[in-house]
Design a protein around this motif. Structure first.
Motif, PDB file in Angstrom:
ATOM      1  N   GLY A 180       0.705  -1.132  -0.174  1.00 46.91           N
ATOM      2  CA  GLY A 180       0.027   0.005   0.003  1.00 46.91           C
ATOM      3  C   GLY A 180       0.829   1.291   0.022  1.00 46.91           C
ATOM      4  N   ALA A 181       1.725   1.229   0.795  1.00 41.95           N
ATOM      5  CA  ALA A 181       2.646   2.486   0.707  1.00 41.95           C
ATOM      6  C   ALA A 181       3.565   2.668  -0.256  1.00 41.95           C
ATOM      7  CB  ALA A 181       3.751   2.173   1.913  1.00 41.95           C
ATOM      8  N   GLU A 214      -8.931   8.034   2.220  1.00 37.95           N
ATOM      9  CA  GLU A 214      -9.481   6.600   2.428  1.00 37.95           C
ATOM     10  C   GLU A 214     -11.254   6.801   2.503  1.00 37.95           C
ATOM     11  OE1 GLU A 214      -7.058   6.601   6.091  1.00 37.95           O
ATOM     12  OE2 GLU A 214      -7.491   4.426   5.872  1.00 37.95           O
ATOM     13  N   TRP A 257      -7.184  -0.593   2.234  1.00 35.57           N
ATOM     14  CA  TRP A 257      -8.143  -1.456   3.193  1.00 35.57           C
ATOM     15  C   TRP A 257      -9.363  -2.047   2.586  1.00 35.57           C
ATOM     16  CZ3 TRP A 257      -9.274  -4.888   6.731  1.00 35.57           C
ATOM     17  CH2 TRP A 257      -8.335  -4.923   7.590  1.00 35.57           C
TER      18      TRP A 257
END
Ligand code: PLP
Length: 391
Positions: free
Chosen positions: A107-108, A187, A223
């Motif tokens: 994800g990073a 998000e 996520w």
């Protein structure tokens, strides 16, 4: 000393202490069940921080895809392409908002790619990115600079100009935009921040502001996608379309896989040589990604996540537990906010054979693999409710 205790003891000798670990070593899994090295079985509502979030553990279809591909070709470098990465990109873009995909592992890394794309696309010396309080975008320096200040300590200076604003305040956001602002990261449902769902009005207002000020809107779906929240991608709950989306965790069905999706307007911005990742899109992980996307379709896991997630929320609410302040979530991303620290509940669940997660000290996060069987889901929920009642 038990086998598990031995592994845990050795881990302190050979692994950096960078994770606040529990004294457990995991050895094998099957679907939504996982066993530690001493053979104790757990129902898994944690799913490896979402990394095993779709198919759970050792799913035969994912295992077969990995084994077949491992016997054929695993790494060839991005001087070439391969069928699984093209197939995976096709499936992601067809379910999302078109565009083109850059593959990486985490994800990073996906967010790093998005930061570079935002700067490049915004042009005219614009570089500032806005993110939101309580967000989480990753631990690499760029992604970290978008993540709250409590994670920065000891690692400053961060990327210049990035600011975090309170969640939900469009007026403040508009006042904070200046001639150097390039984009906004959000998000669509905050997970690490405690399972918070923004209002439709806020998300649509955010899209409008980005359009007015020519800012790129990046949805971090690391996520929330694919399928976890009861939609393929969580932005779809709000009838908006981001410019860029980042994915990782569950996408690879347990294999390390990340992706940055650049929408049609921005899909060709990253020209040859501008960004790269040696093993990104390698056929091994891409094959696992394709198998994962197929599984979601074959078993209609989007609908299942929506329906069963709502059942989980309704069941917890109807238990009317006095120490549960709020139950919120979408699909199989559920947060229970307690009026006290959640660690005792987590530990009691652990003893009784259930893995859950606790974020922001008082919020229990439930994120079972989407394939979890009804009976196992009900059994896990019983354990959880029992542990909360016993507080
Ligand atoms: N973005 C979000 C929303 C996350 O929750 C996380 C990790 O939890 C990341 C990015 C970073 O992902 P990774 O740990 O794969 O680098």
């Amino acid at each position: 000393m038990s086998k598990q205790a031995q592994i845990v003891a050795q881990s302190t000798q050979y692994l950096t202490p960078s994770y606040p670990r529990l004294p457990l070593a995991m050895e094998r899994g099957a679907g939504a069940r996982i066993w530690d090295a001493d053979g104790k079985e757990y129902i898994d509502f944690f799913a490896g921080f979402g990394g095993a979030g779709i198919a759970g553990h050792a799913h035969p279809k994912i295992a077969k895809a990995l084994c077949d591909q491992a016997g054929k070709l695993t790494a060839h470098g991005n001087l070439f392409t391969n069928a699984p990465q093209v197939e995976l990109a096709r499936r992601i873009t067809q379910r999302g908002f078109g565009g083109k995909v850059f593959f990486c592992h985490s994800g990073a890394e996906a967010n790093e790619a998005a930061i570079k794309l935002v700067r490049l696309a915004a042009g005219r010396g614009r570089y500032k990115i806005v993110s939101f309080d309580n967000c989480f975008h990753g631990r690499t320096m760029g992604a970290l600079s978008l993540t709250p200040a409590k994670f920065h300590k000891g690692f400053e200076p961060m990327l210049e100009g990035n600011i975090a604003l309170p969640w939900g305040d469009l007026d403040l956001l508009e006042r904070s935009i200046d001639e150097r602002t390039a984009g906004v990261f959000i998000e669509p449902i905050q997970s690490e921040g405690g399972v918070h769902i923004p209002s439709r009005q806020f998300m649509q207002g955010l899209r409008r502001l980005c359009d007015q000020h020519q800012l790129l809107l990046v949805c971090d779906e690391v996520w929330t996608a694919p399928a976890r929240t009861g939609r393929w991608f969580a932005y779809q709950h709000f009838d908006i379309t981001p410019d860029v989306m980042t994915l990782a965790k569950a996408l690879g069905g347990g294999a390390p896989l990340g992706a940055m999706v650049a929408g049609p307007k921005w899909q060709d911005i990253l020209q040859p040589g501008m960004h790269g990742c040696t093993m990104g899109g390698n056929p091994l992980c891409a094959a696992a990604g394709v198998a994962t996307m197929k599984l979601i379709e074959e078993q209609d896991l989007v609908t299942r996540a929506a329906a069963k997630g709502q059942w989980v929320i309704d069941t917890i609410r109807s238990a009317k537990l006095p120490c549960v302040r709020e139950v919120r979530g979408a699909g199989f991303l559920v947060g229970l906010e307690l009026d006290q620290p959640g660690m005792p509940v987590l530990k009691s669940c652990l003893e009784k054979g259930l893995l859950i997660n606790c974020v922001q000290e008082r919020i229990l996060r439930l994120a079972p693999p989407l394939i979890i069987e009804d009976a196992l889901l009900a059994k896990g929920l019983d354990i959880l409710l029992g542990a909360i009642k016993a507080l």
